[in-house]
Design an enzyme around this catalytic site. Sequence first.
Site, PDB file in Angstrom:
ATOM      1  N   ARG A 208       0.834  -1.204   0.000  1.00 40.06           N
ATOM      2  CA  ARG A 208       0.000   0.000   0.000  1.00 40.06           C
ATOM      3  C   ARG A 208       0.867   1.252   0.000  1.00 40.06           C
ATOM      4  O   ARG A 208       0.583   2.209  -0.713  1.00 40.06           O
ATOM      5  CB  ARG A 208      -0.926  -0.004   1.229  1.00 40.06           C
ATOM      6  CG  ARG A 208      -2.047  -1.011   1.149  1.00 40.06           C
ATOM      7  CD  ARG A 208      -2.886  -0.999   2.420  1.00 40.06           C
ATOM      8  NE  ARG A 208      -3.661   0.232   2.571  1.00 40.06           N
ATOM      9  CZ  ARG A 208      -4.336   0.559   3.676  1.00 40.06           C
ATOM     10  NH1 ARG A 208      -4.315  -0.246   4.735  1.00 40.06           N
ATOM     11  NH2 ARG A 208      -5.028   1.682   3.730  1.00 40.06           N
ATOM     12  N   CYS A 272      -1.294   5.957   9.078  1.00 39.94           N
ATOM     13  CA  CYS A 272      -1.638   4.622   8.531  1.00 39.94           C
ATOM     14  C   CYS A 272      -2.829   4.838   7.606  1.00 39.94           C
ATOM     15  O   CYS A 272      -2.881   5.840   6.894  1.00 39.94           O
ATOM     16  CB  CYS A 272      -1.942   3.637   9.662  1.00 39.94           C
ATOM     17  SG  CYS A 272      -3.288   4.163  10.746  1.00 39.94           S
TER      18      CYS A 272
END
Length: 322
Positions: A208, A272
Site C-alpha cells: 500500500r 496509517c
Amino acid sequence: GGARADGSDSKAGGGRKQRDAVAERGQQQLAAARASAGSAVQVIDASWHLPATGRDARAEFARERIPGAKYFDLDECVAPSPLPHMMPHPKALGRYLAGIGLRSDLPTVVYDASDDGIFSSARLWWMLRAVGMKEVAVLAGGLKNWKANELELDTTQPSAPEPAAEEGFAVEEQPGRFIAAEQVLKVVQANQAGDFSTVIIDARSAARFKGEVPEARPGVQSGHIPCSINIPYTKVLTETGMVRHANEILSFLATEAHIDLSSPPQRLIFSCGSGVTACVPLLALHHRFNIPLEHCTVYDGAWTEWGAVENNFPIAGPSSAS
C-alpha cells in the site's frame, strides 16, 4: 530505566521495579490480578476489525471475553467527522468511558481479539494516554494468546454496563498528541528542504505504501505521503503478537526503513490508513526505545484524508523516488 506499565518513562535507577507497557508476561500477570480478590485492574476489549474481515467485534465480545472486560467501540466514540474514528473531544471520551463503567484513576489493561495480537488496542492505549491516563497497558499477545494459554474466559451473556460517576473520569488533554493535515504538509515541505527534525512514519503494508495495490476506500488514491518512512505495523510484532525485541526492530529500521534511533528525530508523526495501526509502531518504539510520548503524534486523518482525490495533497508512489 525502562518503559512503565503506564507507558511513561521510568527514571534510570528508580525505586521499585516497573512493569512493562507490553510485558511478555503480561498475560499471566493480568490473570493473577483478575484472580486477586482486591484487584482494581480495569480491562477493556478494544477490538475493531477491517470491514474486509467480515468480523463483528461486539458480537465476538458478547460470546467470549476476559472476565470483567468492558467493550469500547472505536466506531461509536468518535468526533463528528466524515473521516473514520477520529479522536473525540477529551470530555466526550471521558463521558463515554464513564458510561461503560470505567474510572480514570485505576490501572487499565487494553486488549483486542485480532489475529495480529496487537491491533486496535494500541489505538485506545494512545487515546487514553492523550487524555492524561497514566496507568494504561496493552496486553501482550491479545486475546488470541490469552486463549492459547488457556486462561479464563467469560462466555456468559454480558450484562449492560453499570455507568461510573462521570466525575470519576477526570480528563486532562495532553497537547500535541494528534496532528492535522495542514501541519503534516508543513513537515513534508520541511523534509523536502532537507530538514528531518520531524519524521513521518506510515504503518500500512509495504504494497500500500508503494502504491502497488488499490486502496479499499472509494475515492482514495494509492501511494504515500512524500518523504514518509514505511514501518508496517506487523514488522514490530512477532507471529504470536508480542512486540519484537529491540535488536530485531533496530535491524528492520536500519535495513528497510533507513531510520537511525541512536540519534532519533525531535518528533515522530505516525500515520496509517485511518489512524488505528499507526499506534502500533508508536507503542513499540516507545516501549522498546523509551521514545518520549511527548515527541510522538498521530496524524488522525491518515491516508483516508491525505489520499482522497478531492483534497489534492502531494502524493508519492511507485514512479516516485521519494
